[in-house]
Design a protein around this motif. Sequence first.
Motif, PDB file in Angstrom:
ATOM      1  N   PHE A 184       0.943  -1.125  -0.044  1.00  0.00           N
ATOM      2  CA  PHE A 184      -0.027   0.031  -0.082  1.00  0.00           C
ATOM      3  C   PHE A 184       0.856   1.378  -0.064  1.00  0.00           C
ATOM      4  CE2 PHE A 184      -2.232   3.495   1.959  1.00  0.00           C
ATOM      5  CZ  PHE A 184      -3.732   3.308   1.234  1.00  0.00           C
ATOM      6  N   MET A 185       1.803   1.198   0.770  1.00  0.00           N
ATOM      7  CA  MET A 185       2.713   2.352   1.110  1.00  0.00           C
ATOM      8  C   MET A 185       3.355   2.564  -0.374  1.00  0.00           C
ATOM      9  SD  MET A 185       6.206   3.459   1.346  1.00  0.00           S
ATOM     10  CE  MET A 185       6.980   2.146   2.344  1.00  0.00           C
ATOM     11  N   LEU A 186       4.125   1.516  -1.023  1.00  0.00           N
ATOM     12  CA  LEU A 186       4.598   1.827  -2.073  1.00  0.00           C
ATOM     13  C   LEU A 186       4.000   2.409  -3.393  1.00  0.00           C
ATOM     14  CD1 LEU A 186       7.493   1.362  -3.322  1.00  0.00           C
ATOM     15  CD2 LEU A 186       6.959  -1.218  -3.849  1.00  0.00           C
ATOM     16  N   SER A 187       2.801   1.778  -3.448  1.00  0.00           N
ATOM     17  CA  SER A 187       1.883   2.380  -4.532  1.00  0.00           C
ATOM     18  C   SER A 187       1.615   3.841  -4.339  1.00  0.00           C
ATOM     19  CB  SER A 187       0.737   1.536  -4.531  1.00  0.00           C
ATOM     20  OG  SER A 187      -0.150   2.181  -5.357  1.00  0.00           O
ATOM     21  N   GLU A 188       1.285   4.276  -2.983  1.00  0.00           N
ATOM     22  CA  GLU A 188       1.079   5.558  -2.772  1.00  0.00           C
ATOM     23  C   GLU A 188       2.082   6.517  -3.088  1.00  0.00           C
ATOM     24  OE1 GLU A 188      -2.043   7.164  -2.077  1.00  0.00           O
ATOM     25  OE2 GLU A 188      -2.760   5.358  -3.342  1.00  0.00           O
ATOM     26  N   PHE A 189       3.487   5.903  -2.456  1.00  0.00           N
ATOM     27  CA  PHE A 189       4.611   6.822  -2.532  1.00  0.00           C
ATOM     28  C   PHE A 189       4.843   7.120  -4.007  1.00  0.00           C
ATOM     29  CE2 PHE A 189       8.166   8.285  -0.049  1.00  0.00           C
ATOM     30  CZ  PHE A 189       9.221   8.457  -0.809  1.00  0.00           C
ATOM     31  N   LYS A 190       4.602   6.065  -4.813  1.00  0.00           N
ATOM     32  CA  LYS A 190       5.124   6.228  -6.400  1.00  0.00           C
ATOM     33  C   LYS A 190       4.201   7.111  -7.073  1.00  0.00           C
ATOM     34  CE  LYS A 190       7.164   1.500  -7.127  1.00  0.00           C
ATOM     35  NZ  LYS A 190       6.843   0.264  -8.021  1.00  0.00           N
ATOM     36  N   ALA A 191       2.981   7.074  -6.750  1.00  0.00           N
ATOM     37  CA  ALA A 191       1.872   8.043  -7.218  1.00  0.00           C
ATOM     38  C   ALA A 191       2.171   9.729  -6.909  1.00  0.00           C
ATOM     39  CB  ALA A 191       0.501   7.614  -6.881  1.00  0.00           C
ATOM     40  N   SER A 192       2.808   9.693  -5.675  1.00  0.00           N
ATOM     41  CA  SER A 192       3.224  11.063  -5.045  1.00  0.00           C
ATOM     42  C   SER A 192       4.276  11.584  -5.753  1.00  0.00           C
ATOM     43  CB  SER A 192       3.568  11.068  -3.628  1.00  0.00           C
ATOM     44  OG  SER A 192       2.190  10.751  -2.898  1.00  0.00           O
ATOM     45  N   THR A 193       5.446  10.504  -6.091  1.00  0.00           N
ATOM     46  CA  THR A 193       6.699  10.815  -6.637  1.00  0.00           C
ATOM     47  C   THR A 193       6.610  11.249  -8.153  1.00  0.00           C
ATOM     48  OG1 THR A 193       7.888   9.660  -4.991  1.00  0.00           O
ATOM     49  CG2 THR A 193       8.926  10.071  -7.177  1.00  0.00           C
ATOM     50  N   ASP A 194       5.637  10.391  -8.805  1.00  0.00           N
ATOM     51  CA  ASP A 194       5.298  10.586 -10.167  1.00  0.00           C
ATOM     52  C   ASP A 194       4.568  12.092 -10.510  1.00  0.00           C
ATOM     53  OD1 ASP A 194       6.159   8.269 -10.862  1.00  0.00           O
ATOM     54  OD2 ASP A 194       4.230   7.376 -11.119  1.00  0.00           O
ATOM     55  N   PHE A 195       3.871  12.501  -9.307  1.00  0.00           N
ATOM     56  CA  PHE A 195       3.329  13.820  -9.283  1.00  0.00           C
ATOM     57  C   PHE A 195       4.204  14.969  -8.847  1.00  0.00           C
ATOM     58  CE2 PHE A 195      -0.180  16.857  -7.600  1.00  0.00           C
ATOM     59  CZ  PHE A 195      -0.716  17.019  -8.739  1.00  0.00           C
ATOM     60  N   LEU A 196       5.045  14.834  -7.989  1.00  0.00           N
ATOM     61  CA  LEU A 196       5.792  16.048  -7.342  1.00  0.00           C
ATOM     62  C   LEU A 196       7.202  16.054  -7.669  1.00  0.00           C
ATOM     63  CD1 LEU A 196       4.328  15.766  -3.797  1.00  0.00           C
ATOM     64  CD2 LEU A 196       3.672  17.420  -5.726  1.00  0.00           C
ATOM     65  N   PHE A 197       7.801  15.141  -8.324  1.00  0.00           N
ATOM     66  CA  PHE A 197       9.338  14.989  -8.543  1.00  0.00           C
ATOM     67  C   PHE A 197       9.560  15.551  -9.850  1.00  0.00           C
ATOM     68  CE2 PHE A 197      13.406  12.571  -9.313  1.00  0.00           C
ATOM     69  CZ  PHE A 197      14.145  13.034  -8.339  1.00  0.00           C
ATOM     70  N   ASP A 198      10.586  16.387  -9.776  1.00  0.00           N
ATOM     71  CA  ASP A 198      11.087  17.185 -10.840  1.00  0.00           C
ATOM     72  C   ASP A 198      12.385  16.548 -11.423  1.00  0.00           C
ATOM     73  OD1 ASP A 198      12.753  18.791 -12.683  1.00  0.00           O
ATOM     74  OD2 ASP A 198      11.308  20.475 -12.226  1.00  0.00           O
ATOM     75  N   LYS A 199      12.213  15.657 -12.580  1.00  0.00           N
ATOM     76  CA  LYS A 199      13.397  14.956 -13.007  1.00  0.00           C
ATOM     77  C   LYS A 199      14.758  15.655 -13.354  1.00  0.00           C
ATOM     78  CE  LYS A 199      10.234  10.955 -14.247  1.00  0.00           C
ATOM     79  NZ  LYS A 199       9.892  10.121 -15.457  1.00  0.00           N
ATOM     80  N   GLU A 200      14.350  16.960 -13.923  1.00  0.00           N
ATOM     81  CA  GLU A 200      15.386  17.750 -14.163  1.00  0.00           C
ATOM     82  C   GLU A 200      16.314  17.974 -13.106  1.00  0.00           C
ATOM     83  OE1 GLU A 200      14.245  20.817 -16.541  1.00  0.00           O
ATOM     84  OE2 GLU A 200      13.316  19.755 -18.079  1.00  0.00           O
ATOM     85  N   GLU A 201      15.598  18.526 -12.108  1.00  0.00           N
ATOM     86  CA  GLU A 201      16.548  18.956 -10.795  1.00  0.00           C
ATOM     87  C   GLU A 201      16.657  17.953  -9.733  1.00  0.00           C
ATOM     88  OE1 GLU A 201      17.736  21.777 -11.253  1.00  0.00           O
ATOM     89  OE2 GLU A 201      16.581  22.887 -12.533  1.00  0.00           O
ATOM     90  N   SER A 202      15.991  16.687  -9.698  1.00  0.00           N
ATOM     91  CA  SER A 202      16.087  15.756  -8.883  1.00  0.00           C
ATOM     92  C   SER A 202      15.631  16.293  -7.517  1.00  0.00           C
ATOM     93  CB  SER A 202      17.443  15.336  -8.680  1.00  0.00           C
ATOM     94  OG  SER A 202      17.914  14.515  -9.783  1.00  0.00           O
ATOM     95  N   LEU A 203      14.542  17.132  -7.434  1.00  0.00           N
ATOM     96  CA  LEU A 203      14.101  17.521  -6.135  1.00  0.00           C
ATOM     97  C   LEU A 203      12.470  17.420  -6.537  1.00  0.00           C
ATOM     98  CD1 LEU A 203      16.399  20.882  -5.973  1.00  0.00           C
ATOM     99  CD2 LEU A 203      16.476  18.762  -4.403  1.00  0.00           C
ATOM    100  N   TYR A 204      11.879  17.804  -5.142  1.00  0.00           N
ATOM    101  CA  TYR A 204      10.301  17.585  -5.137  1.00  0.00           C
ATOM    102  C   TYR A 204       9.747  18.873  -4.968  1.00  0.00           C
ATOM    103  CZ  TYR A 204      10.236  12.561  -4.335  1.00  0.00           C
ATOM    104  OH  TYR A 204      10.323  11.109  -4.291  1.00  0.00           O
ATOM    105  N   TYR A 205       8.567  19.237  -5.748  1.00  0.00           N
ATOM    106  CA  TYR A 205       7.948  20.320  -5.436  1.00  0.00           C
ATOM    107  C   TYR A 205       7.181  20.063  -4.109  1.00  0.00           C
ATOM    108  CZ  TYR A 205       8.849  21.937 -10.425  1.00  0.00           C
ATOM    109  OH  TYR A 205       9.454  22.340 -11.357  1.00  0.00           O
ATOM    110  N   ARG A 206       6.757  21.180  -3.528  1.00  0.00           N
ATOM    111  CA  ARG A 206       5.977  21.052  -2.015  1.00  0.00           C
ATOM    112  C   ARG A 206       4.823  20.563  -2.675  1.00  0.00           C
ATOM    113  NH1 ARG A 206       1.628  22.207   1.343  1.00  0.00           N
ATOM    114  NH2 ARG A 206       2.484  21.844   3.365  1.00  0.00           N
ATOM    115  N   ASP A 207       3.919  21.183  -3.498  1.00  0.00           N
ATOM    116  CA  ASP A 207       2.721  20.629  -3.984  1.00  0.00           C
ATOM    117  C   ASP A 207       2.403  21.299  -5.545  1.00  0.00           C
ATOM    118  OD1 ASP A 207       1.033  23.226  -3.497  1.00  0.00           O
ATOM    119  OD2 ASP A 207       1.693  22.907  -1.286  1.00  0.00           O
ATOM    120  N   GLU A 208       1.372  21.007  -6.141  1.00  0.00           N
ATOM    121  CA  GLU A 208       1.020  21.356  -7.277  1.00  0.00           C
ATOM    122  C   GLU A 208       0.964  22.831  -7.572  1.00  0.00           C
ATOM    123  OE1 GLU A 208      -2.752  20.249 -10.372  1.00  0.00           O
ATOM    124  OE2 GLU A 208      -3.178  20.939  -8.390  1.00  0.00           O
ATOM    125  N   ARG A 209       0.873  23.671  -6.530  1.00  0.00           N
ATOM    126  CA  ARG A 209       0.712  25.189  -6.568  1.00  0.00           C
ATOM    127  C   ARG A 209       2.272  25.854  -7.009  1.00  0.00           C
ATOM    128  NH1 ARG A 209      -1.264  26.727  -0.804  1.00  0.00           N
ATOM    129  NH2 ARG A 209       0.100  24.905  -0.360  1.00  0.00           N
TER     130      ARG A 209
END
Length: 371
Positions: A184-209
């Motif tokens: 369960f955790m892995l599935s949700e973590f992947k969804a969040s990472t696909d949404f928030l992770f910037d592959k060019e910078e290797s950093l996470y946006y705080r949220d969609e805003r």
Amino acid sequence: MKLLRHFFTAIIIFSCTGTSFSQKIKPKKVKETMQRVADWQIEHFDGLYSDHKKPHHPLDWTNGALYVGMVKWAAMADNDSYFEWLKKIGEENAWQLYRRKYHADDHTVGQMYIELYRKYKDEKMIAPTKEQFNFLMYHPSQSILNWATPYHQDRWNWCDALFMSPPVWAKLYKITGEKKYLDFMLSEFKASTDFLFDKEESLYYRDERYFDKLDNGTKVFWSRGNGWVFAGLVNIMNELDPQSEAYAYFLDIYKKMAEKLIAIQTSEGHWAMSLLGQEFYPTPETSGSSFYVYGLAWGINNGILDKKTYEPAVKKGWNAMVSYVTKDGMLGYVQPIGAAPGKAWPDKTEVYGTGAFLSAGSEVYKLYGGE
């Protein structure tokens, strides 16, 4: 003129720290500093040292993050008094998680409960957490990850959440052996990472805003937000088999972030509140920076990161963090509660900053010879 002003501000901050960043780190001194910080925080547990108007609830995420670090310190301390302090909090709150059933922030305290269960082997310490997480698995949120959609924070659609809830799931998996928690955790973590992770910078946006927002022409990557993620990755991987596919998934993200982080560390040793905007945020910030020190030291200690490459960043970072601890043991320059780069002050602190610092100390202590 503006650039000159920022330059002189940075010089003043650097000169006021009173610490040489090449200073040798001794495990005995690390432990002494950790105790001073832990003792100060316990004594001022209900103190108002930031912008909030009343003490945080003992089960609030702010304190949950403190407990994550305090448990690590308790395991190093010379007696069980810190474990007893934590246990009293659990007992007074009937080992419950906080108010919101789905919200990741209100799961954070579960990390402390599971660590106390590991020490005391008392099932009642984890029974409410298991019951609630079983409910969440069989009644998963149907909300989407876009910000401000109905019930959107019932899932992990902001990067802070990846520190708060996923390690609890990983710990439940480890202590029960039941793979459903990991899946369960892995599935949700992947969804969040696909949404928030910037592959060019290797950093996470705080949220969609923040996806399309610029701050002085740079992308907005909040330091503490990425600190939450980086420390969360470590706390998850600590529970997994290093030979497993799940571990490999988290390790890949971790390595990408680690490489980026040492490239953007400031010359003073901290990380800027806006990670790509050092020029515009010269003030130190110790909560995000402590999490980076924690994660990088952990990587060296576990043979994942090359010591020659990464140890200088840990050394410089830890010495910087220590320089912002007062004689009494208060960690200064902790940014108040927020969701984006902002301001910090030498006389303002927060419990989650202490938690981050204690986490960092636990790995720095090992790195420099502590047992």
